[in-house]
Design a protein around this motif. Structure first.
Motif, PDB file in Angstrom:
ATOM      1  N   LEU A  63      -2.911   3.770  -2.832  1.00  0.00           N
ATOM      2  CA  LEU A  63      -2.919   2.942  -4.036  1.00  0.00           C
ATOM      3  C   LEU A  63      -2.330   1.588  -3.662  1.00  0.00           C
ATOM      4  O   LEU A  63      -1.222   1.512  -3.143  1.00  0.00           O
ATOM      5  N   CYS A  64      -3.101   0.528  -3.932  1.00  0.00           N
ATOM      6  CA  CYS A  64      -2.701  -0.819  -3.538  1.00  0.00           C
ATOM      7  C   CYS A  64      -2.204  -1.611  -4.747  1.00  0.00           C
ATOM      8  O   CYS A  64      -2.855  -1.618  -5.801  1.00  0.00           O
ATOM      9  N   VAL A  68       0.848  -1.189   0.000  1.00  0.00           N
ATOM     10  CA  VAL A  68       0.000   0.000   0.000  1.00  0.00           C
ATOM     11  C   VAL A  68       0.885   1.241   0.000  1.00  0.00           C
ATOM     12  O   VAL A  68       1.718   1.417   0.897  1.00  0.00           O
ATOM     13  N   VAL A  69       0.703   2.081  -1.010  1.00  0.00           N
ATOM     14  CA  VAL A  69       1.378   3.375  -1.055  1.00  0.00           C
ATOM     15  C   VAL A  69       0.390   4.416  -0.548  1.00  0.00           C
ATOM     16  O   VAL A  69      -0.711   4.554  -1.080  1.00  0.00           O
ATOM     17  N   VAL A  70       0.784   5.111   0.511  1.00  0.00           N
ATOM     18  CA  VAL A  70      -0.102   6.073   1.169  1.00  0.00           C
ATOM     19  C   VAL A  70       0.380   7.487   0.879  1.00  0.00           C
ATOM     20  O   VAL A  70       1.545   7.816   1.120  1.00  0.00           O
ATOM     21  N   LEU A  79       8.304   2.301 -11.220  1.00  0.00           N
ATOM     22  CA  LEU A  79       8.686   3.476 -10.431  1.00  0.00           C
ATOM     23  C   LEU A  79       8.702   3.154  -8.942  1.00  0.00           C
ATOM     24  O   LEU A  79       9.573   3.641  -8.206  1.00  0.00           O
ATOM     25  N   LEU A  80       7.750   2.351  -8.474  1.00  0.00           N
ATOM     26  CA  LEU A  80       7.748   1.953  -7.061  1.00  0.00           C
ATOM     27  C   LEU A  80       9.053   1.240  -6.712  1.00  0.00           C
ATOM     28  O   LEU A  80       9.681   1.529  -5.690  1.00  0.00           O
ATOM     29  N   LEU A  81       9.479   0.315  -7.565  1.00  0.00           N
ATOM     30  CA  LEU A  81      10.707  -0.443  -7.296  1.00  0.00           C
ATOM     31  C   LEU A  81      11.946   0.436  -7.404  1.00  0.00           C
ATOM     32  O   LEU A  81      12.968   0.156  -6.757  1.00  0.00           O
ATOM     33  N   GLY A 109       4.199  16.350   2.884  1.00  0.00           N
ATOM     34  CA  GLY A 109       5.474  16.422   2.175  1.00  0.00           C
ATOM     35  C   GLY A 109       6.072  15.082   1.805  1.00  0.00           C
ATOM     36  O   GLY A 109       7.074  15.017   1.101  1.00  0.00           O
ATOM     37  N   GLY A 110       5.469  14.006   2.277  1.00  0.00           N
ATOM     38  CA  GLY A 110       6.024  12.681   2.008  1.00  0.00           C
ATOM     39  C   GLY A 110       4.942  11.629   2.021  1.00  0.00           C
ATOM     40  O   GLY A 110       3.764  11.930   2.200  1.00  0.00           O
ATOM     41  N   GLY A 111       5.349  10.399   1.831  1.00  0.00           N
ATOM     42  CA  GLY A 111       4.389   9.306   1.814  1.00  0.00           C
ATOM     43  C   GLY A 111       4.934   8.091   2.513  1.00  0.00           C
ATOM     44  O   GLY A 111       6.031   8.121   3.091  1.00  0.00           O
ATOM     45  N   LEU A 112       4.178   7.009   2.467  1.00  0.00           N
ATOM     46  CA  LEU A 112       4.583   5.746   3.066  1.00  0.00           C
ATOM     47  C   LEU A 112       4.306   4.619   2.079  1.00  0.00           C
ATOM     48  O   LEU A 112       3.362   4.686   1.287  1.00  0.00           O
ATOM     49  N   VAL A 113       5.134   3.592   2.140  1.00  0.00           N
ATOM     50  CA  VAL A 113       4.835   2.347   1.440  1.00  0.00           C
ATOM     51  C   VAL A 113       4.971   1.232   2.460  1.00  0.00           C
ATOM     52  O   VAL A 113       5.946   1.182   3.213  1.00  0.00           O
TER      53      VAL A 113
END
Length: 391
Positions: free
Chosen positions: A188-189, A141-143, A261-263, A164-168
């Motif tokens: 986004l899952c 999950v990308v938050v 891009l996630l990787l 300003g940022g996110g979490l995975v």
């Protein structure tokens, strides 16, 4: 008797967001509890965005609550949550709220799936603990926090993210997420199996241990900047009808890009191995890949399929395309589709209107399609059709 809270300020904020959305949904005959609520929640996350197309809003699964009793230790709200969200327990951190009553939602969620990915928009009025019950989640999950903040507590470490940022993360019973007061986020899952399969193809070998991400995402540096830009784009697509998420060909290409891009943008336990240069390969891989692209350009093919057809790994495919074509496989696939559109239009429009032909090959945005077509061929699609009609 429970105390009734009538927060005029909060109610007014809700009405500012919801009144135009409610009118749009009603004019289209959409059900208030689904289309209207989806529009309200997403508009709360992205106040500057246009209203969701009512037919697109109707595709969201939604839930809201005004009852704090649904957010106690028993987490009654969980049974009403869509999809895999019912596996999560929600509990208000301030127990004094448990016996209060409210006239407006204290929690709302809207989610929509497309292909193998799922977008979820959620907001909470009060600070809330969230835990996963059961087995480890099958999703990464990308938050993306849109207001307020959230903190991931896992294995003795705390990671906090705000706008300003996110979490995975991969939710698991050993993790806890704490949402702040007045919190809102867009998630986004991605399927774990799909991301790990992409990584396996990229490395050209089996994974010896599960993929694990470092939670923090900094939107201001490196490829995370591009990743954030693409996340914004895909969240916008989920709010429209007949866009990328409703076109299987375009959706497959976008999913490939997002996973790549996630990787590349997030830190994980295989990141250092992705930086190793790709080995040399023979041009036959390129020819077989291009033949497969041409034969399947109207299908929602993934780059992993192209690699299988070419007889090499995804990693080698990227290497040979960079060496022998000076581009990436995904860009080559788009160029192939542009060539196919040009060929159809050159036959005098027998394949239908320009827009219909473009959509068949995965081009859902008319202006971007026109710009890409002009860059490649030096003329507009309409010029090709006019010339064909005179011959």
């Amino acid at each position: 008797m429970p105390k009734v809270i009538d927060d005029v300020r909060f109610r007014n904020e809700v009405e500012v967001i919801s009144t135009p959305a409610r009118s749009a949904a009603r004019s289209a005959g959409c059900h208030r509890t689904s289309a209207w609520l989806a529009t309200r929640v997403v508009r709360a996350m992205f106040p500057g965005a246009r209203l969701i197309d009512p037919p697109a809003a109707a595709k969201f699964k939604t839930v809201s609550s005004i009852d704090p009793a649904e957010f106690t230790a028993s987490s009654r709200i969980s049974s009403r949550l869509p999809g895999t969200s019912h596996q999560y327990g929600y509990q208000l951190r301030d127990r004094a709220l448990w016996r209060m009553r409210f006239n407006e939602p204290i929690f709302a969620m809207a989610s929509r799936s497309a292909g193998t990915i799922e977008a979820c928009f959620a907001e909470n009025r009060f600070s809330t603990d969230v835990r996963l019950s059961g087995d480890e989640s099958g999703n990464f999950v990308v938050v993306m926090p849109c207001k307020g903040a959230l903190t991931l507590l896992q294995d003795g470490a705390a990671t906090t993210a705000s706008e300003g940022g996110g979490l995975v993360m991969r939710p698991s019973p050993r993790a806890q997420v704490v949402f702040s007061d007045s919190g809102g986020r867009a998630n986004l899952c991605f399927k774990v199996a799909e991301v790990e399969e992409t990584l396996r193809h990229t490395l050209d070998r089996d994974l010896r241990r599960p993929l694990e991400f470092a939670p923090a995402l900094d939107w201001t540096c490196g490829l995370a900047v591009s990743f954030k830009r693409q996340l914004d784009a895909v969240f916008a697509e989920f709010q429209s009808l007949d866009g990328v998420v409703d076109n299987p060909v375009a959706l497959a290409a976008m999913t490939d890009l997002l996973v790549t891009l996630l990787l590349r943008a997030a830190r994980h336990n295989y990141a250092d191995q992705l930086d190793v240069g790709a080995p040399c390969a023979v041009p036959a891989y390129v020819r077989r890949a291009e033949e497969f692209m041409r034969a399947n350009s109207t299908r929602p093919i993934r780059i992993a399929e192209v690699a299988v057809a070419a007889g090499c790994s995804v990693r080698n495919l990227h290497g040979v395309f960079r060496r022998f074509r000076g581009t990436t496989p995904l860009a080559a696939l788009q160029a192939c589709r542009l060539e196919q559109v040009h060929a159809e239009l050159s036959r005098g429009g027998t394949g239908g209107p320009i827009g219909a032909v473009a959509r068949r090959y995965g081009f859902t945005n008319a202006s971007r399609f026109g710009a890409a077509f002009r860059r490649r061929f030096g003329e507009a699609p309409s010029d090709v059709v006019r010339r064909a009609s005179r011959s």
